[in-house]
Design a protein around this motif. Structure first.
Motif, PDB file in Angstrom:
ATOM      1  N   SER A 271       0.821  -1.217   0.000  1.00 17.33           N
ATOM      2  CA  SER A 271       0.000   0.000   0.000  1.00 17.33           C
ATOM      3  C   SER A 271       0.850   1.259   0.000  1.00 17.33           C
ATOM      4  O   SER A 271       0.383   2.317   0.367  1.00 17.33           O
ATOM      5  CB  SER A 271      -0.937  -0.015   1.197  1.00 17.33           C
ATOM      6  OG  SER A 271      -0.180  -0.064   2.377  1.00 17.33           O
ATOM      7  N   GLU A 272       2.123   1.141  -0.405  1.00 16.06           N
ATOM      8  CA  GLU A 272       3.003   2.311  -0.409  1.00 16.06           C
ATOM      9  C   GLU A 272       2.494   3.333  -1.421  1.00 16.06           C
ATOM     10  O   GLU A 272       2.106   3.003  -2.522  1.00 16.06           O
ATOM     11  CB  GLU A 272       4.424   1.892  -0.751  1.00 16.06           C
ATOM     12  CG  GLU A 272       5.371   3.039  -0.650  1.00 16.06           C
ATOM     13  CD  GLU A 272       6.732   2.609  -0.181  1.00 16.06           C
ATOM     14  OE1 GLU A 272       7.657   3.365  -0.395  1.00 16.06           O
ATOM     15  OE2 GLU A 272       6.840   1.533   0.403  1.00 16.06           O
TER      16      GLU A 272
ATOM     17  N   ARG B  95      -5.775   6.933  12.341  1.00 18.10           N
ATOM     18  CA  ARG B  95      -5.778   6.421  13.716  1.00 18.10           C
ATOM     19  C   ARG B  95      -6.746   5.262  13.911  1.00 18.10           C
ATOM     20  O   ARG B  95      -6.827   4.720  15.005  1.00 18.10           O
ATOM     21  CB  ARG B  95      -6.147   7.539  14.685  1.00 18.10           C
ATOM     22  CG  ARG B  95      -5.130   8.633  14.694  1.00 18.10           C
ATOM     23  CD  ARG B  95      -5.485   9.681  15.717  1.00 18.10           C
ATOM     24  NE  ARG B  95      -4.589  10.805  15.575  1.00 18.10           N
ATOM     25  CZ  ARG B  95      -4.955  12.051  15.557  1.00 18.10           C
ATOM     26  NH1 ARG B  95      -6.220  12.359  15.694  1.00 18.10           N
ATOM     27  NH2 ARG B  95      -4.081  13.009  15.415  1.00 18.10           N
ATOM     28  N   MET B  96      -7.495   4.897  12.876  1.00 21.39           N
ATOM     29  CA  MET B  96      -8.506   3.862  13.050  1.00 21.39           C
ATOM     30  C   MET B  96      -7.901   2.485  12.788  1.00 21.39           C
ATOM     31  O   MET B  96      -7.446   2.187  11.697  1.00 21.39           O
ATOM     32  CB  MET B  96      -9.693   4.087  12.111  1.00 21.39           C
ATOM     33  CG  MET B  96     -10.839   3.138  12.395  1.00 21.39           C
ATOM     34  SD  MET B  96     -12.247   3.345  11.287  1.00 21.39           S
ATOM     35  CE  MET B  96     -12.867   4.900  11.801  1.00 21.39           C
ATOM     36  N   SER B  97      -7.903   1.664  13.820  1.00 23.14           N
ATOM     37  CA  SER B  97      -7.464   0.281  13.669  1.00 23.14           C
ATOM     38  C   SER B  97      -8.685  -0.577  13.333  1.00 23.14           C
ATOM     39  O   SER B  97      -9.814  -0.108  13.319  1.00 23.14           O
ATOM     40  CB  SER B  97      -6.805  -0.211  14.955  1.00 23.14           C
ATOM     41  OG  SER B  97      -7.761  -0.251  15.992  1.00 23.14           O
TER      42      SER B  97
ATOM     43  N   LEU C 275     -18.005   4.443   7.079  1.00 20.30           N
ATOM     44  CA  LEU C 275     -17.255   3.363   7.718  1.00 20.30           C
ATOM     45  C   LEU C 275     -16.996   2.223   6.740  1.00 20.30           C
ATOM     46  O   LEU C 275     -15.927   1.604   6.763  1.00 20.30           O
ATOM     47  CB  LEU C 275     -18.002   2.862   8.951  1.00 20.30           C
ATOM     48  CG  LEU C 275     -17.950   3.772  10.170  1.00 20.30           C
ATOM     49  CD1 LEU C 275     -18.903   3.263  11.242  1.00 20.30           C
ATOM     50  CD2 LEU C 275     -16.537   3.874  10.703  1.00 20.30           C
ATOM     51  N   LEU C 276     -17.960   1.926   5.877  1.00 25.94           N
ATOM     52  CA  LEU C 276     -17.744   0.889   4.871  1.00 25.94           C
ATOM     53  C   LEU C 276     -16.661   1.311   3.873  1.00 25.94           C
ATOM     54  O   LEU C 276     -15.852   0.484   3.433  1.00 25.94           O
ATOM     55  CB  LEU C 276     -19.051   0.569   4.153  1.00 25.94           C
ATOM     56  CG  LEU C 276     -20.116  -0.107   5.014  1.00 25.94           C
ATOM     57  CD1 LEU C 276     -21.406  -0.274   4.216  1.00 25.94           C
ATOM     58  CD2 LEU C 276     -19.620  -1.445   5.529  1.00 25.94           C
TER      59      LEU C 276
ATOM     60  N   ASP D 255      -8.867   1.003   3.874  1.00 29.43           N
ATOM     61  CA  ASP D 255      -7.821   0.814   4.878  1.00 29.43           C
ATOM     62  C   ASP D 255      -7.510  -0.645   5.181  1.00 29.43           C
ATOM     63  O   ASP D 255      -6.612  -0.924   5.969  1.00 29.43           O
ATOM     64  CB  ASP D 255      -8.202   1.522   6.180  1.00 29.43           C
ATOM     65  CG  ASP D 255      -8.045   3.031   6.093  1.00 29.43           C
ATOM     66  OD1 ASP D 255      -7.648   3.511   5.022  1.00 29.43           O
ATOM     67  OD2 ASP D 255      -8.316   3.713   7.088  1.00 29.43           O
ATOM     68  N   ALA D 256      -8.212  -1.579   4.571  1.00 30.81           N
ATOM     69  CA  ALA D 256      -7.962  -3.000   4.838  1.00 30.81           C
ATOM     70  C   ALA D 256      -6.515  -3.408   4.552  1.00 30.81           C
ATOM     71  O   ALA D 256      -5.922  -4.147   5.353  1.00 30.81           O
ATOM     72  CB  ALA D 256      -8.935  -3.867   4.053  1.00 30.81           C
ATOM     73  N   PRO D 257      -5.883  -2.960   3.452  1.00 32.05           N
ATOM     74  CA  PRO D 257      -4.479  -3.342   3.242  1.00 32.05           C
ATOM     75  C   PRO D 257      -3.547  -2.849   4.351  1.00 32.05           C
ATOM     76  O   PRO D 257      -2.612  -3.551   4.744  1.00 32.05           O
ATOM     77  CB  PRO D 257      -4.112  -2.689   1.902  1.00 32.05           C
ATOM     78  CG  PRO D 257      -5.397  -2.469   1.210  1.00 32.05           C
ATOM     79  CD  PRO D 257      -6.408  -2.239   2.294  1.00 32.05           C
ATOM     80  N   PHE D 258      -3.808  -1.658   4.877  1.00 28.32           N
ATOM     81  CA  PHE D 258      -2.982  -1.136   5.974  1.00 28.32           C
ATOM     82  C   PHE D 258      -3.173  -1.977   7.231  1.00 28.32           C
ATOM     83  O   PHE D 258      -2.207  -2.272   7.942  1.00 28.32           O
ATOM     84  CB  PHE D 258      -3.340   0.324   6.260  1.00 28.32           C
ATOM     85  CG  PHE D 258      -3.023   1.257   5.142  1.00 28.32           C
ATOM     86  CD1 PHE D 258      -1.719   1.662   4.915  1.00 28.32           C
ATOM     87  CD2 PHE D 258      -4.021   1.729   4.315  1.00 28.32           C
ATOM     88  CE1 PHE D 258      -1.418   2.540   3.883  1.00 28.32           C
ATOM     89  CE2 PHE D 258      -3.735   2.608   3.284  1.00 28.32           C
ATOM     90  CZ  PHE D 258      -2.431   3.008   3.064  1.00 28.32           C
ATOM     91  N   TRP D 259      -4.416  -2.359   7.517  1.00 23.37           N
ATOM     92  CA  TRP D 259      -4.671  -3.187   8.694  1.00 23.37           C
ATOM     93  C   TRP D 259      -4.016  -4.550   8.539  1.00 23.37           C
ATOM     94  O   TRP D 259      -3.458  -5.090   9.497  1.00 23.37           O
ATOM     95  CB  TRP D 259      -6.173  -3.352   8.909  1.00 23.37           C
ATOM     96  CG  TRP D 259      -6.878  -2.083   9.249  1.00 23.37           C
ATOM     97  CD1 TRP D 259      -6.328  -0.954   9.794  1.00 23.37           C
ATOM     98  CD2 TRP D 259      -8.253  -1.803   9.073  1.00 23.37           C
ATOM     99  NE1 TRP D 259      -7.281   0.005   9.959  1.00 23.37           N
ATOM    100  CE2 TRP D 259      -8.487  -0.483   9.524  1.00 23.37           C
ATOM    101  CE3 TRP D 259      -9.322  -2.522   8.582  1.00 23.37           C
ATOM    102  CZ2 TRP D 259      -9.741   0.105   9.502  1.00 23.37           C
ATOM    103  CZ3 TRP D 259     -10.570  -1.925   8.564  1.00 23.37           C
ATOM    104  CH2 TRP D 259     -10.766  -0.637   9.019  1.00 23.37           C
TER     105      TRP D 259
END
Length: 97
Positions: free
Chosen positions: A4-5, A13-15, A69-70, A76-80
């Motif tokens: 995800s670079e 900040r959302m995990s 949120l969806l 953000d799924a790749p970051f998580w």
């Protein structure tokens, strides 16, 4: 290198855990506000347009929050996943010591 670079997170900040908590908080809010708005339509005490429009506005805001949120979840799924992989790698290396 990370997959995800170059991309930026929508909510830095959302995990994944905080996302689940916000979803559990926003989901029932959508249902409750919809029930309140529909209850004003079928009220036996007469039509109260102010309450109806307030509850309808609350419903719309809640739906927008859930849709956001969806979107955050999708982007953000790749970051998580990277964070979890990094944490698992750290745990594996720590256990080998």
């Amino acid at each position: 290198m990370s997959t995800s670079e170059g991309r930026k997170r929508l909510e830095p900040r959302m995990s994944r855990g905080s996302w689940k908590f916000r979803t559990w908080a926003a989901g029932p809010m959508v249902v409750i506000s919809a029930l309140l708005a529909l209850n004003q339509l079928g009220s036996s005490h007469g039509w109260d347009p102010v309450s109806f429009w307030l509850y309808t506005a609350l419903f719309i805001i809640s739906v927008i929050q859930v849709l956001y949120l969806l979107r955050v979840r999708r982007n953000d799924a790749p970051f998580w996943d990277e964070d979890e992989a990094r944490r698992d790698d750290w745990d594996r290396r720590g256990r080998r010591l």
